[in-house]
Design a protein around this motif. Structure first.
Motif, PDB file in Angstrom:
ATOM      1  N   VAL A   1       0.858  -1.074  -0.216  1.00 40.20           N
ATOM      2  CA  VAL A   1      -0.148  -0.385  -0.289  1.00 40.20           C
ATOM      3  C   VAL A   1       0.418   1.322   0.152  1.00 40.20           C
ATOM      4  O   VAL A   1       1.463   1.040   0.710  1.00 40.20           O
ATOM      5  N   ALA A   2       0.553   2.179  -0.760  1.00 40.04           N
ATOM      6  CA  ALA A   2       1.732   3.719  -0.975  1.00 40.04           C
ATOM      7  C   ALA A   2       0.565   4.192  -0.163  1.00 40.04           C
ATOM      8  O   ALA A   2      -0.945   4.435  -0.110  1.00 40.04           O
ATOM      9  N   VAL A   3       1.328   5.351   0.625  1.00 38.91           N
ATOM     10  CA  VAL A   3       0.277   6.412   1.593  1.00 38.91           C
ATOM     11  C   VAL A   3       1.078   7.960   0.966  1.00 38.91           C
ATOM     12  O   VAL A   3       1.891   8.021   1.357  1.00 38.91           O
ATOM     13  N   LEU A   4       0.504   8.462   0.261  1.00 44.52           N
ATOM     14  CA  LEU A   4       0.497   9.994  -0.259  1.00 44.52           C
ATOM     15  C   LEU A   4       0.191  11.049   0.558  1.00 44.52           C
ATOM     16  O   LEU A   4      -1.085  11.166   0.698  1.00 44.52           O
TER      17      LEU A   4
ATOM     18  N   ASP B   1      -1.099  -2.424  -4.151  1.00 39.11           N
ATOM     19  CA  ASP B   1      -2.382  -2.955  -4.545  1.00 39.11           C
ATOM     20  C   ASP B   1      -3.759  -2.241  -4.285  1.00 39.11           C
ATOM     21  O   ASP B   1      -3.663  -1.881  -5.257  1.00 39.11           O
ATOM     22  N   ALA B   2      -3.127  -1.283  -3.572  1.00 41.53           N
ATOM     23  CA  ALA B   2      -3.884   0.211  -3.427  1.00 41.53           C
ATOM     24  C   ALA B   2      -3.247   1.610  -2.977  1.00 41.53           C
ATOM     25  O   ALA B   2      -1.862   1.541  -2.458  1.00 41.53           O
ATOM     26  N   ALA B   3      -3.437   2.600  -3.150  1.00 39.93           N
ATOM     27  CA  ALA B   3      -2.826   3.926  -2.983  1.00 39.93           C
ATOM     28  C   ALA B   3      -3.559   4.868  -1.812  1.00 39.93           C
ATOM     29  O   ALA B   3      -4.834   5.201  -2.500  1.00 39.93           O
ATOM     30  N   PHE B   4      -3.667   5.284  -0.914  1.00 36.77           N
ATOM     31  CA  PHE B   4      -4.158   6.167  -0.484  1.00 36.77           C
ATOM     32  C   PHE B   4      -4.287   7.954  -0.482  1.00 36.77           C
ATOM     33  O   PHE B   4      -2.732   8.046  -0.674  1.00 36.77           O
ATOM     34  N   VAL B   5      -5.000   8.720  -0.974  1.00 37.36           N
ATOM     35  CA  VAL B   5      -4.747   9.796  -1.184  1.00 37.36           C
ATOM     36  C   VAL B   5      -4.940  10.721  -0.455  1.00 37.36           C
ATOM     37  O   VAL B   5      -6.166  10.606   0.012  1.00 37.36           O
ATOM     38  N   THR B   6      -3.780  11.051   0.677  1.00 35.81           N
ATOM     39  CA  THR B   6      -4.275  11.814   2.343  1.00 35.81           C
ATOM     40  C   THR B   6      -3.505  13.396   2.662  1.00 35.81           C
ATOM     41  O   THR B   6      -3.583  13.115   3.181  1.00 35.81           O
ATOM     42  N   VAL B   7      -3.171  14.003   1.371  1.00 38.84           N
ATOM     43  CA  VAL B   7      -2.541  15.045   1.164  1.00 38.84           C
ATOM     44  C   VAL B   7      -4.081  16.417   1.165  1.00 38.84           C
ATOM     45  O   VAL B   7      -4.677  15.710   1.643  1.00 38.84           O
ATOM     46  N   LYS B   8      -2.709  17.671   2.298  1.00 35.80           N
ATOM     47  CA  LYS B   8      -4.588  18.051   1.773  1.00 35.80           C
ATOM     48  C   LYS B   8      -5.127  18.270   0.210  1.00 35.80           C
ATOM     49  O   LYS B   8      -4.167  18.458  -0.489  1.00 35.80           O
TER      50      LYS B   8
END
Length: 290
Positions: free
Chosen positions: A8-11, A73-80
């Motif tokens: 998992v990526a966390v941007l 598998d998945a990338a969460f986009v959690t920037v402002k």
């Protein structure tokens, strides 16, 4: 149900992304945090340290980079929302592979941007309700007694993997209803706590009349766009949450950071104008905070 560890990526590993990334890494998943050089170096060296009344205090090892270079598998986009356009350079579409993109941002407009940038069918609308703050690179304070995610897609196995970390995850069929369910709560919360520079407890007692007016207006806009809404139900939610809770917009103002006023208040006003719904109180609050 598969239990194979995910990649998992966390941007944007700030308060929200750091909490999710830390929980996934603690549960045995491979987590790649995408951030600027200073933050990436700190995360690669020290990991993610989470302090939470709900999940305990722990440090989880993660990988970190300034750009995604392999499929996930998945990338969460959690920037402002204010940093979204620039941050997408860290996650090129060709590097993503067949993974899904899960934005957990405030507002509505980010969905169109992400579906233009990535294959539209792989962008899964999501929301999160949580109070979590990054106090330093890799250090996350989770202060709300909840962390609730909603996803508008049939991603049952992915949702179950998230639940195993302790997150409260629900799947929704109606994307519009899901996004507006959050915005109809977030907009009054953010606008009023920021305008009065106080926690929601003071707002709901000292400024209750104003709160009621905003809830009536946001419920009218929400109904106009085709999503269910009820001002009394919203008020009951406001009366239940801890009085000390602050909005992320309020914290941004306190820290001198750019705010998501347009993504939150602006989104409501644009929808109100499109459907000819009067919103005098929300309009005034947005003007006073501009």
């Amino acid at each position: 149900m598969t239990t194979t560890p995910l990649t998992v990526a966390v941007l944007g590993p700030g308060g929200v992304g750091g909490l999710i990334g830390g929980l996934l890494a603690r549960d045995g998943h491979r987590v790649i945090c995408l951030a600027g050089e200073r933050t990436a170096a700190a995360l690669a060296r020290d990991g993610l340290h989470v302090r939470s009344g709900q999940f305990g205090e722990f440090t989880a090892r993660v990988e970190a980079a300034t750009e995604l270079r392999e499929p996930v598998d998945a990338a969460f986009v959690t920037v402002k929302e204010t940093a979204l356009a620039a941050a997408l350079d860290r996650m090129p579409p060709q590097a993503l592979g067949t993974g899904i993109v899960v934005p957990l941002l405030n507002g509505l407009d980010h969905m169109a941007l992400l579906r233009e940038h990535y294959p539209a069918g792989r962008v899964v609308a999501g929301t999160i309700r949580v109070e979590a703050t990054r106090t330093a690179p890799g250090r996350i304070e989770h202060t709300s007694p909840f962390a609730t995610i909603e996803l508008a897609a049939p991603v049952e196995e992915f949702a179950e993997q998230l639940r195993r970390t302790g997150l409260d995850v629900t799947l929704r069929e109606d994307e519009t209803a899901m996004l507006w369910s959050k915005l109809s709560f977030l907009a009054p919360f953010a606008l009023l706590t920021t305008r009065h520079a106080d926690g929601i407890g003071a707002v709901r007692t000292e400024h209750r009349g104003e709160l009621l007016a905003v809830l009536d207006e946001i419920a009218a806009v929400t109904k106009a766009v085709g999503a269910p809404a009820d001002a009394r139900t919203l008020l009951a939610s406001f009366d239940r949450i801890p009085g000390a809770m602050k909005s992320s917009m309020q914290r941004d103002v306190e820290a001198g950071r750019p705010t998501e006023l347009d993504a939150i208040g602006g989104a409501v006003l644009r929808a109100a104008a499109a459907h000819s719904v009067p919103t005098p109180t929300i309009t005034r609050l947005v003007r006073e905070l501009s």
